[in-house]
Design an enzyme around this catalytic site. Structure first.
Site, mmCIF file in Angstrom:
data_model
loop_
_atom_site.group_PDB
_atom_site.id
_atom_site.type_symbol
_atom_site.label_atom_id
_atom_site.label_comp_id
_atom_site.label_asym_id
_atom_site.label_seq_id
_atom_site.Cartn_x
_atom_site.Cartn_y
_atom_site.Cartn_z
ATOM 1 C CD GLU D 29 -2.551 -1.567 2.442
ATOM 2 O OE1 GLU D 29 -2.462 -0.805 3.419
ATOM 3 O OE2 GLU D 29 -3.092 -2.687 2.499
ATOM 4 C CD GLU D 60 -3.725 -4.720 4.884
ATOM 5 O OE1 GLU D 60 -4.919 -5.039 4.699
ATOM 6 O OE2 GLU D 60 -3.365 -3.544 5.048
ATOM 7 C CG PHE D 83 1.361 0.370 10.847
ATOM 8 C CD1 PHE D 83 0.855 1.065 9.768
ATOM 9 C CD2 PHE D 83 1.908 1.092 11.902
ATOM 10 C CE1 PHE D 83 0.882 2.455 9.721
ATOM 11 C CE2 PHE D 83 1.946 2.484 11.871
ATOM 12 C CZ PHE D 83 1.432 3.165 10.782
ATOM 13 C CG ASP D 85 0.398 -2.659 14.825
ATOM 14 O OD1 ASP D 85 0.242 -2.588 16.037
ATOM 15 O OD2 ASP D 85 1.401 -2.157 14.249
ATOM 16 C CG PHE D 86 -2.063 -3.123 9.284
ATOM 17 C CD1 PHE D 86 -2.542 -2.662 10.503
ATOM 18 C CD2 PHE D 86 -1.691 -2.182 8.326
ATOM 19 C CE1 PHE D 86 -2.643 -1.292 10.764
ATOM 20 C CE2 PHE D 86 -1.788 -0.818 8.579
ATOM 21 C CZ PHE D 86 -2.262 -0.374 9.802
ATOM 22 C CG HIS D 129 -1.656 2.207 13.716
ATOM 23 N ND1 HIS D 129 -2.960 2.089 14.089
ATOM 24 C CD2 HIS D 129 -1.663 2.360 12.365
ATOM 25 C CE1 HIS D 129 -3.742 2.184 13.018
ATOM 26 N NE2 HIS D 129 -2.985 2.343 11.959
#
Ligand SMILES: Cc1ncc(C[n+]2csc(CCOP(=O)(O)OP(=O)(O)O)c2C)c(N)n1
Ligand SMILES: Cc1ncc(C[n+]2csc(CCOP(=O)(O)OP(=O)(O)O)c2C)c(N)n1
Ligand SMILES: [Mg+2]
Ligand SMILES: [Mg+2]
Lengths: 320, 323, 320, 323
Positions: D29, D60, D83, D85-86, D129
């Site tokens: 992205e 993702e 991130f 986190d994703f 994040h």
């Protein structure tokens, strides 16, 4: 659908409050007073306002990283929001969440969300609860054009459709997922057309026209409330600012930006109100000034509020 | 007390709680007339009807995510993920929504939800249907992680999980489903966070959970015959973890072997070893041994899967290494 | 499109080989000779056969848990497949994969897959490679009606569409995801209609008519190969057996099952061939008998093959 | 040698490899004209064009899954997840596809792919994040896990990751991006699996990685002033892990403190502690200490985030506890 003076002036108040909140947040961020990421809703106010005007307190919404507008439109308290942006212990989340995680579960606000698309299944589940409890409540799920490409979109709309859940999915199509334009991230002009994949109604409206948004939402929410299942509403709009504060948005064509600024939903509504003679320019200015004053007061409240104490890190992980 | 299998006992735990609280409902893939891929929910659809026992599409992301929304909006959902291996499909919902919502909201949400999911190898189901991924969930603050090893624990911990106001990952072992045992009838709750000594002993502590408790008990039998008295400690819930019980047992035996089915590196056995090494270093008079699966995916062929799995002999060998 | 005698007899051979493989697997499973899960393709042979007949060796496919048919149709070696079902070290995966993970990367078979929907992004990525390498290869992604509800479907078709990737998504709609009927898991009659959400062509065909499948696939594969991007083909079919071997499929209405058994794609093709006078019943019987003999030989090969040795657990985790 | 920031060095690692091998391409992205959320890919779109530096939709699952397919079909993709986190969104693709494909296929596939992703807190980005999730990936056999702490390591390990025929999770720390250092020009490879002694010492070993190496070095400075000589060992890659280097250093100092930013329970520090306790028990003359984040989500307000993060003082205190 004929909208009353009170309704239109109510929209105006909400939209100018959101705008004032956002412009103040921009200013504070630039001044280094707000930590973290701040994503502003300026330019998109008509969407949250038109949709949430149809909701009652018992109804739920799920919001996004760009959540201030949704929260204000659903009745969120400005001072608690502002204090949260400042990371103060009086804030909605006691400083633990920040802009991306503001929530007010008592008002049915199931949270801003830092994960793009995450609100879609959450809204679906809240709608399952509403249906199961037969409490007449509905759920509105806000998300962006970018989020329309996440798997959560597909799974959620399909699930809501087969279970006829009382939920309205509102795609806020501001044509950008950060720097990625809609024409590069999807191959359809209208996100609304994706509703066909789930056998539910889908409609695209001018998201900068609060009345059009209100009317489309009214119909969809009525459908949901009367047990006829979910809908998808796409609101075409534009974010005035960068993706987050600090983003110079070099990927935007300045001409397009300019053209969209001319379609600003707030002056548009003002013109309508004046045309209908529901209020004078001066009366509208007064509404704006009041909104700004409310925001100023919220900033004062926030700035006067205590910062959390370090031990607060450890609380609120589990419910007892 | 009644004789029940582990699967029946867990079902009974759900049934009793569903009768007790109309806000409890159950959904997942094929949990309805099919009765769940492993039969654990059999009969619940017939008993509670299609509003409370709901078949979902194959949409784990929406299953887990909707459980978060349903819980936030006042229900107490039990969501089934058909195999723990599929939790990867809904990890964001578990990691970033279920586990964190309360904290991010400053304590202003409650998420009483249970995600039930079966783990474990032993049926030649190969690499994508046999895993033990509990360690991931223990590394996510905000979750509780439950892994019963007996029918009674299965029932009592299920009740506790449903009554808990936090998201609970409830991991059932496929190899235990048909194992019978005595189970209390009616309401029965085993509190989360209390370990259980499954066998008393004095020479070495063996900590094991889920299916591995059976392997450890078998090993303890064999060790007893040689004169080594092994204490088998079953933490039952990995989060919250009963540290006192662990340190107490190690304080008694001064030797520790940890057994888990998950692959070694990054398994929850490491956490227990690290804990003891940090808070109970002086209690130890030998290295801490881990008996685990090797760091490989899970193979299909029975002979390979047999070689892969921890078992009685491997446990005995680890214990011998300490003497 | 006029199909030649060779083509139709080729289809017949492939379909009867798949059927013979599956019925043998059913028998072996019932006899306790095959470990693990076994999902059979019996009844759906026309889909893999009609689609793969359009493919070259350099082309790729991704398959599913119900993969035997796809693998055979793409040229997979029967003996290596059978040995894998038995968990022998001569098997395609040396006994490490089993039925759900058979692959032959050299033949472009990127694997059966135990995760429903997982092949969709993998196929998309393989198509990205084909496009990038400009090697003229295309990718076919097989998946079920159930898998059409996974987020992977949405993300993959969207990505393939915007990047105009050479990939054809083939939804094998056998109307069941285990015990969940299509009418309960989606609210549209045709999965093909979901193509509209991505701006790509979508078509539904009779999946028990190998010629219809062949023709639809020919068009889509041509489109992909000539750089015009992805398509979605839905093939309506029926699985003759339970979800996996051992499933008595009590959720099926016996009448519906019976009606579908009458639409068995193999006798249908036989009738067509005989009608066209491409072969006599006896010649077709010979093809069938040959197929059965090939399967028997594969079983012998498998049974005579060594089982893996325990130390093999440790190899093949990493490439050097 | 050239002065570069960590971000520039990682970019240089990618650029050199992209020049060297036309099969290397990069997508994710906003990696194109936006240059990536943190600017790490800035300029690559301009240099290599839209066929090799590709902006993806917010998908993702498809990003990671397509990288698997692209790698299996002959490319060497670098996929960026904005991130760490994703990663929950694409865990199935990492867990069940990337990591296992080779094994499940009996060794008949190669997956040369890199998933780049930034980790870490320190910018008030709150709970979704700011995470450090490396432990998850270490618990998935079939993956390699890389966490550079300096610009030179960032470049050299990136090259090694791209050249490796296995899926590599390459974790960049957001707080390091602007940190400068000396970096070799042109082709430069740091092999995976080799730890680096970032500072020699004799009294205590401090193992730290990523941003925490800086904190550990600062603590070592302060400790040196008091006469405690700390050795700072940076494993650089958690998988493969350089066990020899760890045991060697502990063998020299007999004391071990492990520092990581991830939450304590189930963190990779536990694995290192367990390893040393199992294979180097006799080397230890004190408990193994872990300095980590607490078991909570990551809070937003700077004062809370400051309290949450491991830092110099916490490291010094842990070392003091051992003397
Ligand atoms: C799953 C996930 N992927 C990526 C991001 C990073 N991210 C935050 S906002 C954003 C763009 C979202 O676009 P859109 O949905 O259109 O909403 P908008 O920002 O335009 O309101 C991205 C990519 C994220 N937060 N979560
Ligand atoms: C992500 C995931 N969810 C659930 C399953 C369990 N499962 C295996 S096959 C199957 C049904 C698949 O239905 P469909 O896609 O229609 O394929 P079919 O079996 O009909 O060929 C399910 C639910 C799985 N393997 N992976
Ligand atoms: Mg947008
Ligand atoms: Mg199906």
């Amino acid at each position: 659908m004929k909208l009353t003076k009170e309704q239109l002036l109510g929209f105006y108040k909400t939209m100018t409050t959101i705008r004032a909140f956002e412009m103040k947040a921009a200013e504070l961020f630039a001044a280094g007073q707000l930590p973290g990421f701040v994503h502003l809703y300026a330019g998109e106010e008509a969407v949250a306002t038109g949709v949430c005007a149809n909701l009652e307190q018992k109804d739920f919404i799920t919001s996004t990283h760009r959540g201030h507008g949704h929260l204000i439109a659903k009745g969120g308290k400005i001072d608690l929001m502002m204090a949260e942006l400042f990371g103060r212990s009086t804030g909605y989340c006691k400083g633990k969440g920040g802009s991306m995680h503001i929530a007010d579960v008592d008002l049915g606000i199931l949270g801003a969300n830092g994960i793009v698309g995450a609100g879609q299944p959450i809204a679906t589940g809240a709608a399952l609860a509403c249906k199961y409890k037969k409490n007449g409540a509905v759920v509105v799920c806000f998300f962006g054009d970018g989020a329309s490409n996440r798997g959560t979109f597909h799974e959620s709309l399909n699930m809501a459709s087969i279970w006829r859940l009382p939920v309205v999915y509102v795609a806020e199509n501001n044509m950008w997922g950060i720097s990625n334009n809609q024409k590069n991230h999807m191959n359809v002009a209208d996100i609304a057309d994706r509703a066909g994949a789930y056998g539910i109604p889908g409609v695209a409206v001018d998201g900068n026209d609060v009345i059009a948004v209100y009317e489309a939402a009214a119909e969809a929410i009525k459908r949901a409330r009367s047990g006829d299942g979910p809908s998808l509403i796409e609101c075409k709009t534009w974010r005035h600012r960068g993706h987050f504060e600090g983003d110079p948005a070099i990927y935007k064509d300045p001409k397009e930006q300019e053209a969209w600024l001319k379609k600003d939903p707030i002056p548009r509504l003002a013109a309508k109100i004046i045309e209908l003679k529901y209020a004078s320019r001066a009366e509208l200015d007064k509404i704006e000034a009041d909104a700004e004053a409310e925001i100023e007061a919220a900033v004062k409240f926030a700035q006067a509020s205590p910062i959390p104490s370090p031990e607060d890190v450890f609380t609120d992980v589990y419910a007892e | 007390m009644k004789q029940m299998t582990y699967a029946e006992a867990i079902r009974d735990g759900m049934r009793v709680e569903m009768k007790r609280d109309p806000n409890v409902l159950l959904y997942g893939e094929d949990v309805g007339i099919f009765g769940g891929c492993f039969g654990v929910t059999a009969g619940l659809f017939e008993e509670f009807g299609p509003e409370r026992v709901i078949d979902t599409p194959i949409s784990e992301t929406a299953i887990a995510g909707s459980a978060v929304g349903a819980a936030a909006a006042g229900l107490r959902p039990i969501a089934e993920i058909m195999f723990i291996d599929f939790m990867g499909v809904c990890m964001d919902e578990i990691l970033n929504q279920a586990a964190k919502m309360r904290y991010m909201f400053g304590g202003k949400a409650k998420l009483p939800m249970v995600v039930r999911t079966p783990c474990g190898a032993g049926m030649s189901a190969a690499a994508q249907h046999s895993q033990s991924l509990e360690a991931w969930f223990t590394h996510i603050p905000g979750l509780k992680v439950v892994m019963p090893s007996t029918p009674a624990d299965g029932k009592g911990l299920m009740a506790a999980a449903i009554r808990d106001d936090n998201p609970v990952i409830f991991i059932e072992h496929k190899q235990l489903l048909a194992v019978p045992g005595e189970v209390p009838e009616g309401e029965y709750v085993v509190p989360l966070g209390k370990a259980d000594v499954k066998r008393e002993g004095s020479d070495v502590t063996i900590i094991a959970w889920s299916w591995m408790v059976q392997k450890a008990l078998a090993a303890a039998e064999a060790l007893a015959a040689e004169g080594i008295s092994a204490e088998i400690l079953d933490p039952r819930t990995l989060v919250p973890l009963d540290k006192e019980a662990i340190l107490k047992s190690v304080g008694k035996t001064n030797k520790l072997v940890i057994v888990h089915e998950a692959v070694k590196t990054g398994g929850f056995g490491a956490e227990i070893a690290a804990l003891v090494c940090e808070e109970g270093f002086d209690l130890l008079d030998a290295p801490i041994k881990r008996v685990t699966a090797p760091d490989t995916p899970i193979p299909f062929a029975p002979v390979l899967e047999g070689a892969y799995l921890p078992n009685e002999e491997k446990i005995i060998k680890a214990v011998h290494d300490l003497f």
